[in-house]
Design an enzyme around this catalytic site. Sequence first.
Site, PDB file in Angstrom:
ATOM      1  N   LYS A  38       1.980   3.970   6.970  1.00  0.00           N
ATOM      2  CA  LYS A  38       1.020   4.806   6.243  1.00  0.00           C
ATOM      3  C   LYS A  38       1.500   6.251   6.254  1.00  0.00           C
ATOM      4  CE  LYS A  38      -1.954   1.485   5.471  1.00  0.00           C
ATOM      5  NZ  LYS A  38      -2.266   1.034   4.105  1.00  0.00           N
TER       6      LYS A  38
ATOM      7  N   SER B  45       0.802  -1.227   0.000  1.00  0.00           N
ATOM      8  CA  SER B  45       0.000   0.000   0.000  1.00  0.00           C
ATOM      9  C   SER B  45       0.836   1.279   0.000  1.00  0.00           C
ATOM     10  CB  SER B  45      -0.937   0.018   1.206  1.00  0.00           C
ATOM     11  OG  SER B  45      -0.197   0.067   2.406  1.00  0.00           O
TER      12      SER B  45
END
Length: 198
Positions: free
Chosen positions: A84, A41
Amino acid sequence: MLEKGKVKGFIIETAITLVIAIAIFIGARMAIQTYEVFQSSMLPNFHAGQRVVVNKAVYWFREPRRGDVIICKAPNGEQQNWIKRLIGLPGDTVEIINGVAYVNDVPLDEPYVINSFTYSLPERMLAPDTYFFLGDNRNVINESSKGWLLARADIIGKAWLISWPPSEWSTVPEYNLDKQVGTPAGVPDSAVLPVALP
């Protein structure tokens, strides 16, 4: 044969050295740790198999900022922590329109996002102690666009160095989104607005 005084002095010096070594070890473990990337991601900026040195101490002295790459506890209950990018802070309004992230009605310039994406997310205001995060690879949706948000206590630290593989040693590039967004009207950076999620 060593005199008793010398033996005693040697023991004391050894004990002091051990105590200092243990204190340094414990302090280092509290301040930094390593994290192995396992997700896709954050491509292309972070890939599976990389190891990242995490600076936990930085958030002892300041609050997380928009644009920080963080290591956090997985909000969906997974055992492994996530890497993230922080996008929204408590009190911000966040929205995604045709793949463009907006914070406080400001469209973000995100040069670290390479893969195009087109999904949208309705505007929402972040409650106190609530952080909005996205991956750099926006086509992999395990992020706040699925409704997962972070509490401050779930943010472990800031990604600082890429330490493995050796060919990729580098500091993690800084993208301070605060310069684009500024502060919500009338609210200092350290403040938290008493608002609730819709």
